[in-house]
Structure formats: C-alpha cells, structure tokens
Motif scaffolding. Structure first.
Motif, PDB file in Angstrom:
ATOM      1  N   GLN A   1      -2.441   0.001   5.041  1.00  0.00           N
ATOM      2  CA  GLN A   1      -2.610   0.818   3.844  1.00  0.00           C
ATOM      3  C   GLN A   1      -2.637  -0.033   2.573  1.00  0.00           C
ATOM      4  N   THR A   2      -1.744  -1.032   2.513  1.00  0.00           N
ATOM      5  CA  THR A   2      -1.614  -1.829   1.287  1.00  0.00           C
ATOM      6  C   THR A   2      -2.722  -2.860   1.152  1.00  0.00           C
ATOM      7  N   ILE A   3      -3.005  -3.572   2.219  1.00  0.00           N
ATOM      8  CA  ILE A   3      -3.994  -4.650   2.168  1.00  0.00           C
ATOM      9  C   ILE A   3      -5.389  -4.141   2.504  1.00  0.00           C
ATOM     10  N   GLY A   4      -5.486  -3.298   3.528  1.00  0.00           N
ATOM     11  CA  GLY A   4      -6.796  -2.820   3.946  1.00  0.00           C
ATOM     12  C   GLY A   4      -7.272  -1.584   3.222  1.00  0.00           C
ATOM     13  N   GLY A   5      -6.373  -0.897   2.515  1.00  0.00           N
ATOM     14  CA  GLY A   5      -6.764   0.320   1.810  1.00  0.00           C
ATOM     15  C   GLY A   5      -7.057   1.477   2.737  1.00  0.00           C
ATOM     16  N   ASP A   6      -6.509   1.461   3.935  1.00  0.00           N
ATOM     17  CA  ASP A   6      -6.771   2.515   4.914  1.00  0.00           C
ATOM     18  C   ASP A   6      -5.915   3.746   4.629  1.00  0.00           C
ATOM     19  N   SER A   7      -6.375   4.873   5.145  1.00  0.00           N
ATOM     20  CA  SER A   7      -5.616   6.112   5.016  1.00  0.00           C
ATOM     21  C   SER A   7      -4.421   6.064   5.968  1.00  0.00           C
ATOM     22  N   PRO A   8      -3.398   6.895   5.738  1.00  0.00           N
ATOM     23  CA  PRO A   8      -2.261   6.929   6.659  1.00  0.00           C
ATOM     24  C   PRO A   8      -2.685   7.239   8.098  1.00  0.00           C
TER      25      PRO A   8
ATOM     26  N   HIS B   1       7.939 -10.999  -5.839  1.00  0.00           N
ATOM     27  CA  HIS B   1       7.634 -12.301  -6.448  1.00  0.00           C
ATOM     28  C   HIS B   1       6.281 -12.867  -6.027  1.00  0.00           C
ATOM     29  N   ARG B   2       5.660 -12.283  -5.003  1.00  0.00           N
ATOM     30  CA  ARG B   2       4.418 -12.843  -4.477  1.00  0.00           C
ATOM     31  C   ARG B   2       3.349 -11.756  -4.378  1.00  0.00           C
ATOM     32  N   SER B   3       2.132 -12.190  -4.056  1.00  0.00           N
ATOM     33  CA  SER B   3       1.053 -11.239  -3.837  1.00  0.00           C
ATOM     34  C   SER B   3       1.304 -10.468  -2.543  1.00  0.00           C
ATOM     35  N   PRO B   4       0.777  -9.248  -2.424  1.00  0.00           N
ATOM     36  CA  PRO B   4       0.976  -8.481  -1.187  1.00  0.00           C
ATOM     37  C   PRO B   4       0.510  -9.220   0.057  1.00  0.00           C
ATOM     38  N   ALA B   5      -0.635  -9.917  -0.023  1.00  0.00           N
ATOM     39  CA  ALA B   5      -1.153 -10.633   1.152  1.00  0.00           C
ATOM     40  C   ALA B   5      -0.163 -11.698   1.606  1.00  0.00           C
TER      41      ALA B   5
ATOM     42  N   LEU C   1      10.483  -5.475  17.293  1.00  0.00           N
ATOM     43  CA  LEU C   1       9.347  -4.598  17.545  1.00  0.00           C
ATOM     44  C   LEU C   1       9.366  -3.383  16.620  1.00  0.00           C
ATOM     45  N   SER C   2      10.540  -2.814  16.402  1.00  0.00           N
ATOM     46  CA  SER C   2      10.645  -1.660  15.502  1.00  0.00           C
ATOM     47  C   SER C   2      10.266  -2.047  14.079  1.00  0.00           C
ATOM     48  N   GLY C   3      10.729  -3.208  13.647  1.00  0.00           N
ATOM     49  CA  GLY C   3      10.349  -3.684  12.323  1.00  0.00           C
ATOM     50  C   GLY C   3       8.856  -3.909  12.212  1.00  0.00           C
ATOM     51  N   LEU C   4       8.274  -4.447  13.279  1.00  0.00           N
ATOM     52  CA  LEU C   4       6.834  -4.717  13.283  1.00  0.00           C
ATOM     53  C   LEU C   4       6.022  -3.433  13.235  1.00  0.00           C
ATOM     54  N   THR C   5       6.446  -2.419  13.980  1.00  0.00           N
ATOM     55  CA  THR C   5       5.692  -1.165  13.986  1.00  0.00           C
ATOM     56  C   THR C   5       5.847  -0.398  12.669  1.00  0.00           C
ATOM     57  N   ALA C   6       6.883  -0.706  11.906  1.00  0.00           N
ATOM     58  CA  ALA C   6       6.990  -0.156  10.553  1.00  0.00           C
ATOM     59  C   ALA C   6       6.120  -0.943   9.580  1.00  0.00           C
ATOM     60  N   LEU C   7       5.992  -2.240   9.853  1.00  0.00           N
ATOM     61  CA  LEU C   7       5.262  -3.130   8.953  1.00  0.00           C
ATOM     62  C   LEU C   7       3.748  -2.942   9.055  1.00  0.00           C
ATOM     63  N   LEU C   8       3.249  -2.747  10.277  1.00  0.00           N
ATOM     64  CA  LEU C   8       1.797  -2.709  10.487  1.00  0.00           C
ATOM     65  C   LEU C   8       1.092  -1.596   9.712  1.00  0.00           C
ATOM     66  N   PRO C   9       1.552  -0.329   9.780  1.00  0.00           N
ATOM     67  CA  PRO C   9       0.848   0.697   8.990  1.00  0.00           C
ATOM     68  C   PRO C   9       0.881   0.417   7.488  1.00  0.00           C
ATOM     69  N   LEU C  10       1.995  -0.140   7.023  1.00  0.00           N
ATOM     70  CA  LEU C  10       2.073  -0.498   5.605  1.00  0.00           C
ATOM     71  C   LEU C  10       1.053  -1.571   5.252  1.00  0.00           C
ATOM     72  N   TYR C  11       0.862  -2.511   6.178  1.00  0.00           N
ATOM     73  CA  TYR C  11      -0.133  -3.567   5.952  1.00  0.00           C
ATOM     74  C   TYR C  11      -1.533  -2.974   5.844  1.00  0.00           C
TER      75      TYR C  11
END
Length: 207
Positions: free
Chosen positions: A45-52, A175-179, A33-43
């Motif tokens: 911002q990186t994929i959706g282009g959202d603000s922090p 090695h891969r695309s962000p998506a 869960l901790s890893g997931l909650t770190a991953l989601l905001p990065l997703y």
C-alpha cells in the motif's frame, strides 16, 4: 511453578529438551512470520500504491507455497525425525526473506511474489514438523498441559513479533524514506528468523 499441573503453563515441561527447543524455535519463528505478514500489506500500500484488497491478495503466494509442501512434509514428519525437516525449511524461508530484503520500488511484482512463495514453501516444512515434534518425548498425561503451553507461546510470539517489526518500521519511517524503512525492516525479519536456527539445532537428532 508452585501450582504445577494446575498452572496455565506448566513450566516443568520445559525440563524436556525436545519440548523446550521446539517451543523456543516456534516462538521466534512465528514472531518473525507474524511480523512479516503485517509488514507486507503495508509495503504494497505504501510503496506500491495498491488498494487494501490487492495488497491482501498479493500475500496469497505465501499460502500457495505452504500448500505445496504440506502434502509432502506432513507424511515425512510422521515417519522421520522432524529435525531435518525444520533445518531444511528454515534456510528456504530465509532465502525468501532475503529476496524481500533486496526488493526496491522498481522491482517487478513477479519477483516479490516469488520471494513470498518461497517463504511459504519453507513455512510448511517447519511448522507441521515442529508441532508434531512438540509431544513426541512427553508422557501421554502431559499432552493437555503441553498443548496449552504451546498455544500460549504461539500467540505470545505472534503478538511480540508484530509489535517488534512495526516498531522497527516506525522508527525508520521517522528518519528515512519509506523505501529504505521497509527494506531495513525486512533485514530485521531476516535476523529474527536466523535466530530460530539456534533452538532448532538443539532438537534431538532422533525423536
């Protein structure tokens, strides 16, 4: 082990099957869960282009889902064995993570937020029951030591989970695309969460 009750973590507590199983399950689950909650905001911002700010707000459905089930599971956990609640909550959380693993850059926000909400529903079926079950089979004199050991386990699991998930993400980003990298990492979180079922099955049927 030699210091006994004077140790930061009294390892003798792990002789209690219920205490050992709950802590093993919580270590794995809270790491995921901790890893997931770190991953989601990065997703976001990186994929959706959202603000922090917006990225953080988009994780809010996790807390909303947790609030919904807390009212019910808190009472049930005090009355009945926590094992059924935990074993019911884990598949619910897994279903939400599976939904995240299937999203793509074109996925509507409502579907992503729904998956996060479902994880929250499962989360508060699991954690209140698990933390309540931690002490049920221990003598009163061991409660203080057990509380320390459980808190250390939760913090260590959280740190390990964040590090593991972000390392997996970085490896794929090299090695891969962000998506693809994010989708693949969501599958890893699903695998980690699935592993939490094993110690949950070791919990006594009646506590």
């Amino acid at each position: 082990m030699r210091r006994g009750e004077a140790a930061l973590i009294d390892l003798r507590l792990l002789r209690d099957r219920n205490f050992a199983a709950v802590n093993a399950m919580v270590f794995v689950y809270i790491g995921m869960l901790s890893g997931l909650t770190a991953l989601l905001p990065l997703y976001f911002q990186t994929i959706g282009g959202d603000s922090p700010l917006r990225s953080g707000a988009l994780v809010a459905p996790l807390g909303v889902g947790a609030i919904v089930t807390t009212v019910i599971t808190g009472r049930l956990g005090d009355t009945y064995s926590p094992r059924p609640l935990i074993l019911a909550g884990l598949p619910v959380a897994l279903l939400g993570i599976l939904g995240l693993a299937e999203i793509s850059p074109g996925t509507a926000d409502i579907l992503t937020l729904s998956a996060i909400f479902v994880i929250g529903l499962g989360h508060c079926m699991i954690m209140p029951a698990a933390l309540g079950a931690t002490y049920r089979t221990l003598p009163r004199a061991h409660i203080a030591s057990a509380t320390t050991a459980t808190n250390v386990g939760i913090r260590a699991g959280s740190s390990f989970g964040v590090a593991a998930v972000l390392i997996l993400l970085q490896r794929d980003l090299d090695h891969r695309s962000p998506a693809y990298a994010f989708a693949h990492t969501y599958w890893w979180t699903l695998a980690i969460a699935t592993a939490a079922i094993v110690p949950a099955l070791l919990l006594p049927r009646r506590v």
